[in-house]
Design an enzyme around this catalytic site. Sequence first.
Site, PDB file in Angstrom:
ATOM      1  N   LYS A 176      20.386 -14.366  60.976  1.00  0.00           N
ATOM      2  CA  LYS A 176      21.405 -14.259  59.954  1.00  0.00           C
ATOM      3  C   LYS A 176      22.160 -12.959  60.178  1.00  0.00           C
ATOM      4  O   LYS A 176      21.551 -11.917  60.428  1.00  0.00           O
ATOM      5  CB  LYS A 176      20.800 -14.263  58.546  1.00  0.00           C
ATOM      6  CG  LYS A 176      21.835 -14.081  57.438  1.00  0.00           C
ATOM      7  CD  LYS A 176      21.201 -14.036  56.067  1.00  0.00           C
ATOM      8  CE  LYS A 176      22.267 -13.830  54.997  1.00  0.00           C
ATOM      9  NZ  LYS A 176      21.688 -13.754  53.643  1.00  0.00           N
TER      10      LYS A 176
ATOM     11  N   SER B 152      24.962  -6.861  63.292  1.00  0.00           N
ATOM     12  CA  SER B 152      24.323  -6.419  64.535  1.00  0.00           C
ATOM     13  C   SER B 152      23.031  -5.650  64.297  1.00  0.00           C
ATOM     14  O   SER B 152      22.601  -4.867  65.144  1.00  0.00           O
ATOM     15  CB  SER B 152      25.296  -5.568  65.366  1.00  0.00           C
ATOM     16  OG  SER B 152      26.471  -6.294  65.667  1.00  0.00           O
ATOM     17  N   ARG B 153      22.421  -5.857  63.146  1.00  0.00           N
ATOM     18  CA  ARG B 153      21.165  -5.197  62.779  1.00  0.00           C
ATOM     19  C   ARG B 153      21.309  -3.684  62.659  1.00  0.00           C
ATOM     20  O   ARG B 153      20.318  -2.957  62.663  1.00  0.00           O
ATOM     21  CB  ARG B 153      20.046  -5.527  63.789  1.00  0.00           C
ATOM     22  CG  ARG B 153      19.659  -7.012  63.824  1.00  0.00           C
ATOM     23  CD  ARG B 153      19.162  -7.477  62.458  1.00  0.00           C
ATOM     24  NE  ARG B 153      18.644  -8.841  62.482  1.00  0.00           N
ATOM     25  CZ  ARG B 153      19.350  -9.912  62.122  1.00  0.00           C
ATOM     26  NH1 ARG B 153      20.616  -9.757  61.767  1.00  0.00           N
ATOM     27  NH2 ARG B 153      18.804 -11.110  62.121  1.00  0.00           N
ATOM     28  N   LEU B 154      22.541  -3.194  62.532  1.00  0.00           N
ATOM     29  CA  LEU B 154      22.774  -1.764  62.321  1.00  0.00           C
ATOM     30  C   LEU B 154      22.862  -1.517  60.820  1.00  0.00           C
ATOM     31  O   LEU B 154      23.903  -1.134  60.271  1.00  0.00           O
ATOM     32  CB  LEU B 154      24.055  -1.320  63.046  1.00  0.00           C
ATOM     33  CG  LEU B 154      24.021  -1.507  64.568  1.00  0.00           C
ATOM     34  CD1 LEU B 154      25.342  -1.068  65.191  1.00  0.00           C
ATOM     35  CD2 LEU B 154      22.859  -0.720  65.180  1.00  0.00           C
TER      36      LEU B 154
END
Length: 217
Positions: free
Chosen positions: A8, A188-190
């Site tokens: 997600k 982007s999981r940042l």
Amino acid sequence: MDIAQLRKSYEKAELNETASHADPLTQFDQWIKEALKAEVPEPNAMTVATVGSDLRPSTRVVLIKGYDPRGIVWFTNYDSRKGRELAGNPYAALQFHWVELERVVRIEGVVEKVSDAESDEYFHSRPLDSRIGAWASPQSQVIESRTVLVTNAAKYGAQFMLKPPRPPHWGGYRLKPQAWEFWQGRKSRLHDRLRYRQETTADSGEAMIWVRERLAP
């Protein structure tokens, strides 16, 4: 379906030092009100983590019943596993996860019982069935079957009728925060992570201030 391949992208919001509040309680107040406004399922649900004398952690979901500068409040059975563990080790952690808003709040601190007056006030505001249930359930203990609960409920319902008193084994806890973390999912999981920790002021050996800092995701 391979759960390892579930993905997600978190893109609903951001959390930065400029827009966030300097006081973590104010930030929490804003976020929980936004969760209420968004009508997320059970926005008042939080996970409570405790550690027993065997050093094994355990978690469970409870409902927050209040918060103010003194801390975060919930109510439960003092003889439950969490109650026994808190009696031996008063440090605990809380977590709120508002999935629809892509947000998590983590709170760590020391726990104490609320006053009898606070426990009495909340207990008597509960529905009658819930008040009877506090007497009927020997929380966390092994029972033979659900019949035990039903039988106990009938027993105490007949005994107390419409006015069950607060059981001596039931009441509130208050966690006094020593650290907060606010997590906002990002692309982007940042992810954005802001931690608030207490620090003694330079000119006083006692006064505490909140230091806000960013953590890598």
